[in-house]
Design a protein around this motif. Structure first.
Motif, PDB file in Angstrom:
ATOM      1  N   LEU A 158      11.543  -7.800  -9.136  1.00 53.68           N
ATOM      2  CA  LEU A 158      11.320  -7.936  -7.694  1.00 53.68           C
ATOM      3  C   LEU A 158       9.869  -7.644  -7.339  1.00 53.68           C
ATOM      4  O   LEU A 158       9.257  -8.369  -6.536  1.00 53.68           O
ATOM      5  CB  LEU A 158      12.248  -6.978  -6.936  1.00 53.68           C
ATOM      6  CG  LEU A 158      12.061  -6.908  -5.421  1.00 53.68           C
ATOM      7  CD1 LEU A 158      12.502  -8.212  -4.767  1.00 53.68           C
ATOM      8  CD2 LEU A 158      12.847  -5.738  -4.831  1.00 53.68           C
ATOM      9  N   ALA A 159       9.305  -6.589  -7.935  1.00 53.37           N
ATOM     10  CA  ALA A 159       7.905  -6.235  -7.654  1.00 53.37           C
ATOM     11  C   ALA A 159       6.962  -7.356  -8.054  1.00 53.37           C
ATOM     12  O   ALA A 159       5.930  -7.575  -7.407  1.00 53.37           O
ATOM     13  CB  ALA A 159       7.535  -4.949  -8.373  1.00 53.37           C
ATOM     14  N   ALA A 197       5.588  -5.984  -4.435  1.00 53.20           N
ATOM     15  CA  ALA A 197       4.927  -5.045  -5.341  1.00 53.20           C
ATOM     16  C   ALA A 197       4.468  -3.783  -4.623  1.00 53.20           C
ATOM     17  O   ALA A 197       4.591  -2.672  -5.151  1.00 53.20           O
ATOM     18  CB  ALA A 197       3.723  -5.723  -6.004  1.00 53.20           C
ATOM     19  N   ALA A 198       3.957  -3.924  -3.408  1.00 55.33           N
ATOM     20  CA  ALA A 198       3.399  -2.774  -2.693  1.00 55.33           C
ATOM     21  C   ALA A 198       4.449  -1.709  -2.421  1.00 55.33           C
ATOM     22  O   ALA A 198       4.137  -0.512  -2.384  1.00 55.33           O
ATOM     23  CB  ALA A 198       2.765  -3.230  -1.385  1.00 55.33           C
ATOM     24  N   THR A 199       5.688  -2.114  -2.227  1.00 55.75           N
ATOM     25  CA  THR A 199       6.758  -1.160  -1.929  1.00 55.75           C
ATOM     26  C   THR A 199       7.533  -0.779  -3.180  1.00 55.75           C
ATOM     27  O   THR A 199       8.448   0.048  -3.121  1.00 55.75           O
ATOM     28  CB  THR A 199       7.721  -1.757  -0.876  1.00 55.75           C
ATOM     29  OG1 THR A 199       6.975  -2.486   0.100  1.00 55.75           O
ATOM     30  CG2 THR A 199       8.497  -0.678  -0.138  1.00 55.75           C
ATOM     31  N   GLY A 200       7.172  -1.344  -4.328  1.00 58.98           N
ATOM     32  CA  GLY A 200       7.893  -1.100  -5.568  1.00 58.98           C
ATOM     33  C   GLY A 200       8.042   0.368  -5.935  1.00 58.98           C
ATOM     34  O   GLY A 200       9.147   0.818  -6.285  1.00 58.98           O
ATOM     35  N   GLY A 206      -1.283   6.555  -2.188  1.00 62.77           N
ATOM     36  CA  GLY A 206      -1.576   5.146  -2.433  1.00 62.77           C
ATOM     37  C   GLY A 206      -0.390   4.388  -2.985  1.00 62.77           C
ATOM     38  O   GLY A 206      -0.151   3.231  -2.623  1.00 62.77           O
ATOM     39  N   LEU A 207       0.383   5.027  -3.870  1.00 64.72           N
ATOM     40  CA  LEU A 207       1.553   4.366  -4.436  1.00 64.72           C
ATOM     41  C   LEU A 207       2.657   4.198  -3.401  1.00 64.72           C
ATOM     42  O   LEU A 207       3.465   3.271  -3.487  1.00 64.72           O
ATOM     43  CB  LEU A 207       2.082   5.181  -5.623  1.00 64.72           C
ATOM     44  CG  LEU A 207       1.193   5.191  -6.871  1.00 64.72           C
ATOM     45  CD1 LEU A 207       1.748   6.158  -7.905  1.00 64.72           C
ATOM     46  CD2 LEU A 207       1.064   3.783  -7.459  1.00 64.72           C
ATOM     47  N   THR A 208       2.683   5.088  -2.424  1.00 64.63           N
ATOM     48  CA  THR A 208       3.704   4.993  -1.381  1.00 64.63           C
ATOM     49  C   THR A 208       3.353   3.957  -0.337  1.00 64.63           C
ATOM     50  O   THR A 208       4.227   3.223   0.134  1.00 64.63           O
ATOM     51  CB  THR A 208       3.884   6.372  -0.707  1.00 64.63           C
ATOM     52  OG1 THR A 208       4.250   7.329  -1.694  1.00 64.63           O
ATOM     53  CG2 THR A 208       4.960   6.320   0.361  1.00 64.63           C
ATOM     54  N   HIS A 209       2.067   3.880   0.026  1.00 63.47           N
ATOM     55  CA  HIS A 209       1.672   3.001   1.128  1.00 63.47           C
ATOM     56  C   HIS A 209       0.184   2.664   0.966  1.00 63.47           C
ATOM     57  O   HIS A 209      -0.683   3.502   1.220  1.00 63.47           O
ATOM     58  CB  HIS A 209       1.920   3.720   2.445  1.00 63.47           C
ATOM     59  CG  HIS A 209       1.725   2.878   3.666  1.00 63.47           C
ATOM     60  ND1 HIS A 209       1.948   1.522   3.694  1.00 63.47           N
ATOM     61  CD2 HIS A 209       1.332   3.208   4.920  1.00 63.47           C
ATOM     62  CE1 HIS A 209       1.707   1.053   4.896  1.00 63.47           C
ATOM     63  NE2 HIS A 209       1.320   2.057   5.662  1.00 63.47           N
ATOM     64  N   LEU A 210      -0.117   1.447   0.551  1.00 63.07           N
ATOM     65  CA  LEU A 210      -1.495   1.065   0.259  1.00 63.07           C
ATOM     66  C   LEU A 210      -2.417   1.236   1.463  1.00 63.07           C
ATOM     67  O   LEU A 210      -3.557   1.694   1.328  1.00 63.07           O
ATOM     68  CB  LEU A 210      -1.538  -0.391  -0.222  1.00 63.07           C
ATOM     69  CG  LEU A 210      -0.975  -0.677  -1.615  1.00 63.07           C
ATOM     70  CD1 LEU A 210      -0.976  -2.174  -1.879  1.00 63.07           C
ATOM     71  CD2 LEU A 210      -1.762   0.067  -2.676  1.00 63.07           C
ATOM     72  N   ILE A 211      -1.945   0.861   2.646  1.00 60.69           N
ATOM     73  CA  ILE A 211      -2.790   0.928   3.840  1.00 60.69           C
ATOM     74  C   ILE A 211      -3.234   2.363   4.113  1.00 60.69           C
ATOM     75  O   ILE A 211      -4.322   2.606   4.659  1.00 60.69           O
ATOM     76  CB  ILE A 211      -2.036   0.368   5.060  1.00 60.69           C
ATOM     77  CG1 ILE A 211      -1.633  -1.096   4.824  1.00 60.69           C
ATOM     78  CG2 ILE A 211      -2.870   0.478   6.334  1.00 60.69           C
ATOM     79  CD1 ILE A 211      -2.792  -2.040   4.669  1.00 60.69           C
ATOM     80  N   ALA A 212      -2.420   3.333   3.719  1.00 65.20           N
ATOM     81  CA  ALA A 212      -2.757   4.733   3.992  1.00 65.20           C
ATOM     82  C   ALA A 212      -3.986   5.193   3.241  1.00 65.20           C
ATOM     83  O   ALA A 212      -4.582   6.220   3.591  1.00 65.20           O
ATOM     84  CB  ALA A 212      -1.564   5.632   3.656  1.00 65.20           C
ATOM     85  N   VAL A 265      -3.663  -6.188  -6.572  1.00 66.48           N
ATOM     86  CA  VAL A 265      -3.840  -7.528  -7.145  1.00 66.48           C
ATOM     87  C   VAL A 265      -2.572  -8.361  -6.990  1.00 66.48           C
ATOM     88  O   VAL A 265      -2.595  -9.502  -6.510  1.00 66.48           O
ATOM     89  CB  VAL A 265      -4.249  -7.424  -8.629  1.00 66.48           C
ATOM     90  CG1 VAL A 265      -4.256  -8.808  -9.279  1.00 66.48           C
ATOM     91  CG2 VAL A 265      -5.623  -6.778  -8.758  1.00 66.48           C
ATOM     92  N   VAL A 266      -1.430  -7.783  -7.369  1.00 66.23           N
ATOM     93  CA  VAL A 266      -0.172  -8.517  -7.274  1.00 66.23           C
ATOM     94  C   VAL A 266       0.217  -8.716  -5.817  1.00 66.23           C
ATOM     95  O   VAL A 266       0.659  -9.798  -5.415  1.00 66.23           O
ATOM     96  CB  VAL A 266       0.941  -7.780  -8.035  1.00 66.23           C
ATOM     97  CG1 VAL A 266       2.275  -8.516  -7.897  1.00 66.23           C
ATOM     98  CG2 VAL A 266       0.571  -7.637  -9.503  1.00 66.23           C
ATOM     99  N   GLY A 267       0.049  -7.671  -5.011  1.00 66.00           N
ATOM    100  CA  GLY A 267       0.414  -7.771  -3.608  1.00 66.00           C
ATOM    101  C   GLY A 267      -0.399  -8.795  -2.842  1.00 66.00           C
ATOM    102  O   GLY A 267       0.105  -9.435  -1.916  1.00 66.00           O
TER     103      GLY A 267
END
Length: 507
Positions: free
Chosen positions: A79-80, A85-88, A196-202, A251-253
């Motif tokens: 799925l990621a 991917a960002a929420t994976g 960062g792993l939880t929420h990229l925008i943060a 990159v994937v996101g």
């Protein structure tokens, strides 16, 4: 003589005992006051956000969380690589959690509730570090009564966890600057990587953190002997692990953005003015928070650089990016709210405590209508709920062996199939048109049969679930699927539920 000797004895006894007990009593009082500073906001947040925790049924985003988190680890990886991917990493965390707790509505939402409770406590601690204990208490209490705190504490998505980690990382940065040491910088690096792993925008929070590092001496966060060069060389290695870990997700996101955010438009100026109301889930409360936070920033002066930057810089960075790429989603910026509460707490701390507590209570009262509304539905606008559970009850009450179910539209962000599957679990009718499920595809949507008439052959009855309100739901189904239903079945009965229509069709 005896009386004077006795008096001297008593005096000596007082002198020798008092110094030993005084500092201990003072430390105990300070410890109690410090505990109250964070414990009171945490307890209030826990109580407020727990009210009606399972009252609103899971909405579309939470259904996506449930679908992803209940898959195998291999299916999660697939799925990621396809769409999310960002929420994976969050899905992986929830996968482990649901394996332990089950997937009830309370179990789905409990991690978010606990994260918001922790965020309230840490907001109070950070405000005490940067301002004083009274500001910490008031900042935490204000955060607790915001409707937005309840809204995202009651949602099985990563935003509450990102809010907790944003405050934690900032607090650890302050501690590392005040008392430099590789151990403290390592803890900061770990919190930043988790954020960062939880929420990229943060990770836009790195901008105000960099400002705080550069201006640490002026802000009183470092000793005079600790120069800016030394601080930079300590901060940069702490940031590096987070950047390395999130790089693959970025990159994937980026390649997935067209599918994941195809409903988002380029940002407009009015989106910025609507942001406070969107984050607090109340236009009135959002306006009050901004106004009081501005007063707090004026009162703090230079000391407002870190919390003020933690509010403004992520907003401005996402706004600038959103003008070029469709990225602007208000809830993505939820993590800035505690820092606005910190500034507001600094302003309220200038008022006598009873008056300040009364102002916090007024803010809570102003948000009561929104608190009640968000517990009815998580959809937006709240006047347009989607009643998956109501449809599931209709199907459960009337289904017979051999029945099938058909959805229209299938590839919708409303996730009609996931809504019915969540509420019926293994008791739902067979999905007559499904040829490849979501998990196998590594997607949030199943693949449907290219020749609906052939796939429906031999099916005696069909439960048709469509979005919207329709007197003739079969007529609302387009293409070959609609033609197959019209040619092969007649409508026996139609039920309408908020946001959805369900019909029973028979040969």
């Amino acid at each position: 003589m005896t009386g004077r000797a006795g008096f001297r004895c008593v005096t000596l006894r007082y002198v020798t005992v008092s110094p030993a007990s005084g500092p201990a009593d003072g430390r105990a009082r300070r410890g109690l006051a410090s505990a109250v500073t964070w414990a009171a906001p945490a307890l209030l947040t826990l109580v407020v956000t727990a009210v009606g925790l399972d009252r609103a049924q899971p909405w579309r985003d939470e259904l996506a969380t449930w679908s992803a988190s209940t898959r195998s680890v291999g299916d999660l990886v697939r799925l990621a690589g396809t769409i999310d991917a960002a929420t994976g990493p969050y899905y992986l965390l929830m996968h482990g959690w649901l394996a332990l707790t089950g997937d009830s509505v309370i179990a789905l939402r409990l991690p978010s509730l606990l994260a918001m409770t922790g965020a309230a406590a840490l907001t109070a601690v950070l405000a005490r570090r940067l301002v004083d204990a009274r500001a910490g208490l008031l900042a935490g209490l204000l955060f607790a009564v915001l409707p937005g705190t309840s809204r995202y504490a009651q949602e099985a998505r990563p935003y509450a966890l990102a809010t907790l980690l944003a405050v934690l990382a900032t607090l650890l940065l302050v501690e590392a600057l005040r008392r430099p040491g590789w151990g403290r910088w390592a803890w900061y690096a770990a919190a930043l990587a988790a954020l960062g792993l939880t929420h990229l925008i943060a990770l836009t929070l790195l901008a105000p953190h960099a400002l705080a590092v550069l201006a640490a001496h002026r802000l009183g966060l470092t000793p005079s002997t600790d120069g800016p060069d030394r601080r930079r060389w300590r901060w940069a290695p702490a940031v590096l692990p987070a950047l390395i870990l999130v790089a693959p997700l970025v990159v994937v996101g980026r390649a997935q953005r067209g599918r994941q955010l195809n409903w988002v438009h380029l940002v407009r100026p009015d989106d910025l003015t609507a942001l406070p109301g969107g984050l607090t889930q109340s236009g009135v409360v959002g306006g009050v928070l901004v106004g009081v936070a501005l007063l707090g920033a004026a009162r703090l002066g230079w000391r407002a650089l870190l919390p003020g930057g933690a509010v403004l810089l992520p907003v401005l960075l996402l706004f600038a990016a959103g003008a070029v790429v469709p990225l602007w989603v208000p809830r993505y910026l939820l993590f800035v709210v505690p820092f606005a509460c910190l500034l507001a707490g600094a302003a309220l701390a200038a008022v006598p405590l009873p008056g300040a507590l009364a102002l916090v209570a007024v803010a809570g009262l102003l948000g009561l209508p929104d608190q009640a509304a968000l517990r009815r539905t998580h959809e937006w606008p709240r006047s347009a709920p989607i009643d998956y559970q109501g449809v599931a009850r209709i199907v459960a009450a009337g289904q017979q062996p051999g029945d099938a179910v058909v959805y229209s539209p299938r590839h919708s962000w409303l996730f009609l199939d996931l809504g019915l599957e969540y509420h019926l679990r293994g008791e739902r009718p067979r999905d007559a048109l499904e040829v490849e499920g979501q998990a196998r595809r590594g997607d949030l949507w199943a693949a449907e049969c290219d020749r609906p008439a052939e796939c429906l052959a031999g099916v005696p009855r069909v439960w048709l679930v469509v979005t919207g309100r329709h007197a003739d739901p079969v007529a609302a189904v387009p293409g070959a699927k609609g033609a197959a239903l019209r040619d092969g079945f007649t409508v026996q009965r139609v039920w309408q539920r908020p946001g959805l229509t369900v019909a029973l069709l028979a040969r």
